[in-house]
Design a protein around this motif. Structure first.
Motif, PDB file in Angstrom:
ATOM      1  N   LEU A  20      13.364  -0.211 -12.099  1.00 12.77           N
ATOM      2  CA  LEU A  20      12.927  -1.592 -11.949  1.00 12.77           C
ATOM      3  C   LEU A  20      14.001  -2.355 -11.193  1.00 12.77           C
ATOM      4  CD1 LEU A  20      11.743  -1.914 -15.631  1.00 12.77           C
ATOM      5  CD2 LEU A  20      10.309  -1.474 -13.628  1.00 12.77           C
ATOM      6  N   GLY A  21      13.735  -3.613 -10.934  1.00  8.12           N
ATOM      7  CA  GLY A  21      14.749  -4.431 -10.261  1.00  8.12           C
ATOM      8  C   GLY A  21      14.111  -5.263  -9.174  1.00  8.12           C
ATOM      9  N   ALA A  22      14.885  -6.229  -8.714  1.00  3.17           N
ATOM     10  CA  ALA A  22      14.368  -7.206  -7.750  1.00  3.17           C
ATOM     11  C   ALA A  22      13.912  -6.524  -6.463  1.00  3.17           C
ATOM     12  CB  ALA A  22      15.437  -8.251  -7.449  1.00  3.17           C
ATOM     13  N   ASN A  23      14.606  -5.455  -6.057  1.00  5.55           N
ATOM     14  CA  ASN A  23      14.289  -4.818  -4.783  1.00  5.55           C
ATOM     15  C   ASN A  23      13.308  -3.660  -4.908  1.00  5.55           C
ATOM     16  OD1 ASN A  23      16.151  -6.525  -3.519  1.00  5.55           O
ATOM     17  ND2 ASN A  23      17.831  -5.160  -4.135  1.00  5.55           N
ATOM     18  N   ALA A  24      12.828  -3.424  -6.131  1.00  3.52           N
ATOM     19  CA  ALA A  24      11.969  -2.261  -6.338  1.00  3.52           C
ATOM     20  C   ALA A  24      10.590  -2.481  -5.714  1.00  3.52           C
ATOM     21  CB  ALA A  24      11.828  -1.993  -7.842  1.00  3.52           C
ATOM     22  N   ARG A  25      10.064  -1.402  -5.111  1.00  6.69           N
ATOM     23  CA  ARG A  25       8.718  -1.457  -4.533  1.00  6.69           C
ATOM     24  C   ARG A  25       7.905  -0.304  -5.074  1.00  6.69           C
ATOM     25  NH1 ARG A  25       8.705  -1.367   1.740  1.00  6.69           N
ATOM     26  NH2 ARG A  25       6.482  -1.341   1.290  1.00  6.69           N
ATOM     27  N   SER A  26       6.601  -0.491  -5.155  1.00  5.91           N
ATOM     28  CA  SER A  26       5.719   0.581  -5.609  1.00  5.91           C
ATOM     29  C   SER A  26       5.921   1.824  -4.744  1.00  5.91           C
ATOM     30  CB  SER A  26       4.263   0.132  -5.521  1.00  5.91           C
ATOM     31  OG  SER A  26       3.410   1.272  -5.563  1.00  5.91           O
TER      32      SER A  26
ATOM     33  N   TYR B 154       3.832   3.885  -4.033  1.00  2.00           N
ATOM     34  CA  TYR B 154       2.643   4.081  -3.189  1.00  2.00           C
ATOM     35  C   TYR B 154       2.696   3.201  -1.940  1.00  2.00           C
ATOM     36  CZ  TYR B 154       1.018   6.254  -7.476  1.00  2.00           C
ATOM     37  OH  TYR B 154       0.916   7.051  -8.581  1.00  2.00           O
ATOM     38  N   GLU B 155       3.490   2.146  -1.993  1.00  4.56           N
ATOM     39  CA  GLU B 155       3.600   1.236  -0.853  1.00  4.56           C
ATOM     40  C   GLU B 155       4.890   1.471  -0.062  1.00  4.56           C
ATOM     41  OE1 GLU B 155       3.197  -2.519  -2.778  1.00  4.56           O
ATOM     42  OE2 GLU B 155       1.132  -2.070  -3.383  1.00  4.56           O
ATOM     43  N   THR B 156       5.617   2.525  -0.437  1.00  2.58           N
ATOM     44  CA  THR B 156       6.866   2.851   0.245  1.00  2.58           C
ATOM     45  C   THR B 156       6.615   3.994   1.229  1.00  2.58           C
ATOM     46  OG1 THR B 156       8.083   2.226  -1.744  1.00  2.58           O
ATOM     47  CG2 THR B 156       9.260   3.577  -0.133  1.00  2.58           C
ATOM     48  N   ASP B 157       7.120   3.840   2.430  1.00  7.16           N
ATOM     49  CA  ASP B 157       7.020   4.915   3.428  1.00  7.16           C
ATOM     50  C   ASP B 157       7.989   6.023   3.023  1.00  7.16           C
ATOM     51  OD1 ASP B 157       7.083   6.606   5.569  1.00  7.16           O
ATOM     52  OD2 ASP B 157       7.764   5.112   7.024  1.00  7.16           O
ATOM     53  N   LEU B 158       7.451   7.177   2.687  1.00 10.62           N
ATOM     54  CA  LEU B 158       8.289   8.275   2.187  1.00 10.62           C
ATOM     55  C   LEU B 158       8.518   9.347   3.252  1.00 10.62           C
ATOM     56  CD1 LEU B 158       6.686   8.590  -1.383  1.00 10.62           C
ATOM     57  CD2 LEU B 158       8.742   7.318  -0.727  1.00 10.62           C
ATOM     58  N   SER B 159       8.370   8.982   4.530  1.00 10.26           N
ATOM     59  CA  SER B 159       8.591   9.980   5.576  1.00 10.26           C
ATOM     60  C   SER B 159      10.091  10.203   5.798  1.00 10.26           C
ATOM     61  CB  SER B 159       7.912   9.530   6.878  1.00 10.26           C
ATOM     62  OG  SER B 159       8.445   8.298   7.300  1.00 10.26           O
ATOM     63  N   GLY B 160      10.413  11.341   6.366  1.00  7.08           N
ATOM     64  CA  GLY B 160      11.819  11.678   6.631  1.00  7.08           C
ATOM     65  C   GLY B 160      12.497  12.202   5.380  1.00  7.08           C
TER      66      GLY B 160
ATOM     67  N   ARG C  21      17.535   8.939   3.266  1.00  7.64           N
ATOM     68  CA  ARG C  21      17.701   7.849   2.301  1.00  7.64           C
ATOM     69  C   ARG C  21      17.805   8.396   0.887  1.00  7.64           C
ATOM     70  NH1 ARG C  21      12.156   5.122   2.916  1.00  7.64           N
ATOM     71  NH2 ARG C  21      11.647   7.222   3.648  1.00  7.64           N
ATOM     72  N   ALA C  22      18.587   7.731   0.042  1.00 10.07           N
ATOM     73  CA  ALA C  22      18.612   8.061  -1.385  1.00 10.07           C
ATOM     74  C   ALA C  22      17.726   7.060  -2.115  1.00 10.07           C
ATOM     75  CB  ALA C  22      20.044   8.007  -1.919  1.00 10.07           C
ATOM     76  N   LEU C  23      16.714   7.566  -2.862  1.00 10.25           N
ATOM     77  CA  LEU C  23      15.805   6.685  -3.596  1.00 10.25           C
ATOM     78  C   LEU C  23      15.902   6.948  -5.092  1.00 10.25           C
ATOM     79  CD1 LEU C  23      12.460   6.713  -1.522  1.00 10.25           C
ATOM     80  CD2 LEU C  23      14.333   5.051  -1.455  1.00 10.25           C
ATOM     81  N   ALA C  24      16.008   5.863  -5.855  1.00 13.29           N
ATOM     82  CA  ALA C  24      15.981   5.958  -7.315  1.00 13.29           C
ATOM     83  C   ALA C  24      14.641   5.429  -7.805  1.00 13.29           C
ATOM     84  CB  ALA C  24      17.119   5.130  -7.911  1.00 13.29           C
TER      85      ALA C  24
ATOM     86  N   PHE D 207      22.832   4.741  -9.509  1.00 11.98           N
ATOM     87  CA  PHE D 207      21.733   3.804  -9.250  1.00 11.98           C
ATOM     88  C   PHE D 207      22.150   2.817  -8.153  1.00 11.98           C
ATOM     89  CE2 PHE D 207      18.976   0.134 -10.114  1.00 11.98           C
ATOM     90  CZ  PHE D 207      17.747   0.756 -10.246  1.00 11.98           C
ATOM     91  N   ALA D 208      23.393   2.354  -8.245  1.00 13.42           N
ATOM     92  CA  ALA D 208      23.902   1.392  -7.250  1.00 13.42           C
ATOM     93  C   ALA D 208      24.033   2.037  -5.869  1.00 13.42           C
ATOM     94  CB  ALA D 208      25.253   0.841  -7.701  1.00 13.42           C
ATOM     95  N   ARG D 209      24.206   3.357  -5.828  1.00  9.75           N
ATOM     96  CA  ARG D 209      24.361   4.082  -4.564  1.00  9.75           C
ATOM     97  C   ARG D 209      23.032   4.251  -3.818  1.00  9.75           C
ATOM     98  NH1 ARG D 209      23.838   6.279  -0.659  1.00  9.75           N
ATOM     99  NH2 ARG D 209      24.995   7.938   0.409  1.00  9.75           N
ATOM    100  N   ALA D 210      21.908   4.074  -4.537  1.00 10.82           N
ATOM    101  CA  ALA D 210      20.591   4.304  -3.935  1.00 10.82           C
ATOM    102  C   ALA D 210      20.346   3.335  -2.789  1.00 10.82           C
ATOM    103  CB  ALA D 210      19.500   4.170  -4.990  1.00 10.82           C
ATOM    104  N   ASP D 211      19.697   3.816  -1.732  1.00 11.25           N
ATOM    105  CA  ASP D 211      19.328   2.956  -0.611  1.00 11.25           C
ATOM    106  C   ASP D 211      18.068   2.160  -0.922  1.00 11.25           C
ATOM    107  OD1 ASP D 211      21.381   3.984   1.231  1.00 11.25           O
ATOM    108  OD2 ASP D 211      20.263   5.856   1.053  1.00 11.25           O
ATOM    109  N   GLY D 212      17.310   2.590  -1.923  1.00  9.03           N
ATOM    110  CA  GLY D 212      16.096   1.886  -2.296  1.00  9.03           C
ATOM    111  C   GLY D 212      15.673   2.291  -3.700  1.00  9.03           C
ATOM    112  N   VAL D 213      14.854   1.425  -4.310  1.00  8.47           N
ATOM    113  CA  VAL D 213      14.343   1.716  -5.652  1.00  8.47           C
ATOM    114  C   VAL D 213      12.824   1.669  -5.595  1.00  8.47           C
ATOM    115  CG1 VAL D 213      14.319   0.998  -8.076  1.00  8.47           C
ATOM    116  CG2 VAL D 213      16.380   0.649  -6.692  1.00  8.47           C
TER     117      VAL D 213
END
Lengths: 266, 266
Positions: free
Chosen positions: B192-198, B200-206, B186-189, B224-230
């Protein structure tokens, strides 16, 4: 708006001295904020702006004009030529506006109850400002700086701090040993040693005085010996150490992560 | 040991160009390592030293003499006057020894399987080197740098990297979009934003491709738009953002912390 046009004008001489000499800033207890971002952060934190200096081309900048409108009417506005502004501007690309403020006088007593960072001889102003920014973001209650540190209110440290100076009480020229005698929590250093434990396996609840030392040398031996505990950041094989700003970010936010788990509402 | 005494000597001209010009380093595919610490780190990582340049006063330095003894016999040693050494030294306080090496040529394929950092237009060489150092310490598999970044093998970035360059494959001038097409994780940025998660609460495995942008601007909008998650780093009220180096330290070591819990033996 008052027009200042000569390098010999006493206000211009004052600004030039404050922009370039740590000794003058310390003697007068004043400093300069460069650019609308820092000045706005100061105003929002309730800091009194004593005077502003705007370059001629600054008057073409919408953000600067908005800021000038927002300043109380009794704040003296000074207009200076672009050449004169460049003469005393502390940065390479002059922003067009400088504000004169009094450096807040902070005692180490303000930190009672919260966690603090003690910076020991952190001489690089950019590193220093970055750590202050990180500490403010982590919710640290205060920063204490030993006499060997760069000046927190220098233009470079202010720029790296990005407004943190107005959220975090900063006590300078602190005798760390005397101040720690009145601190109720634990003092933790980062480093290696027989008693060192992983920061992730250390209970970081309650007030902590985090001790961070200079790049290269690390903490002074006497301050390291004063620590109640030593935490390590587990690193990949072959890597010895981290930049002090990175180490501070990891430790302070690990404390924040643990405290959010303890009391999710905070 | 060969004595070089003139600024017009072709080897001296080469060293001066490599010390001061990014374009020359890129054209020749070579760079200089300044001081015993960096040179030792390179040798221990198996990097071939092509040639060394020692100042006269460097011959009074025990660490430099030890290093000279340790170098293979066929490495050309050049002795230069202190004045000449200061002339081409990339730092203000000359260390007394410079080593010429070939810049490792790294493709984005080496990172298959592990997590990587993608640095987008990080222009400050000190910041860049610090992030590389942090990434190496966190056990990241590779760093990909977009064309807008400072040169990873410049003297300033090497100094800030403190040897990280020899533990972390660094691919420069990378087209991040093309390279990500072949990346399995996964690509992570951060942001901020509607889909952003802490974080610490994001599974960072893999495998994760961490996207970090420039100071000020942040990531380019397209990346930023290419990221799979924020992911966001939860901060104290009133603070907007962190220095990119601090944000990287927090994210990369949070991933390391989570993976140590998953597999304590690692």
């Amino acid at each position: 708006m008052r027009n200042l046009s000569s390098r010999d004008n006493p206000r211009i001489k004052l600004v030039h001295a404050l922009a370039n000499q740590a000794r003058e800033r310390r003697k007068l207890g004043q400093t300069l904020l460069d650019g609308t971002h820092l000045i706005t952060a100061a105003i929002e934190a309730g800091v009194t702006v004593l005077e502003v200096f705007v370059s001629e081309s600054g008057l073409n900048n919408g953000e600067i004009l908005d800021l000038l409108e927002r300043l109380p009417a009794d704040v003296q506005r000074n207009l200076v030529s672009d050449a004169l502004f460049a003469h005393f501007s502390p940065v390479e690309t002059p922003s067009g506006i400088l504000a004169l403020i009094a450096i807040p006088s902070v005692s180490t007593e303000v930190a009672r109850g919260g966690s603090i960072v003690i910076l020991d001889a952190v001489q690089d102003p950019g590193n220093l400002g970055t750590i202050l920014r990180t500490a403010a973001a982590a919710g640290i209650a205060a920063a204490w700086l030993t006499p060997g540190c760069a000046q927190a209110w220098s233009p470079k440290a202010l720029r790296a701090g990005m407004g943190a100076h107005f959220h975090l009480p900063i006590a300078e020229q602190v005798d760390a040993f005397a101040a720690l005698a009145d601190f109720s929590g634990r003092a933790l250093a980062t480093g290696l040693g027989a008693n060192a434990r992983s920061v992730y396996e250390t209970d970081l609840s309650g007030p902590i005085a985090w001790l961070f030392g200079a790049e290269g040398q690390g903490l002074s031996a006497s301050l390291f010996a004063r620590a109640d505990g030593v935490v390590t950041i587990p690193m990949a094989a072959g890597i010895e150490s981290l930049n002090v700003g990175a180490a501070a970010a990891i430790c302070l936010f690990e404390q924040r992560r643990q405290s959010a788990i303890e009391s999710p509402a905070g």
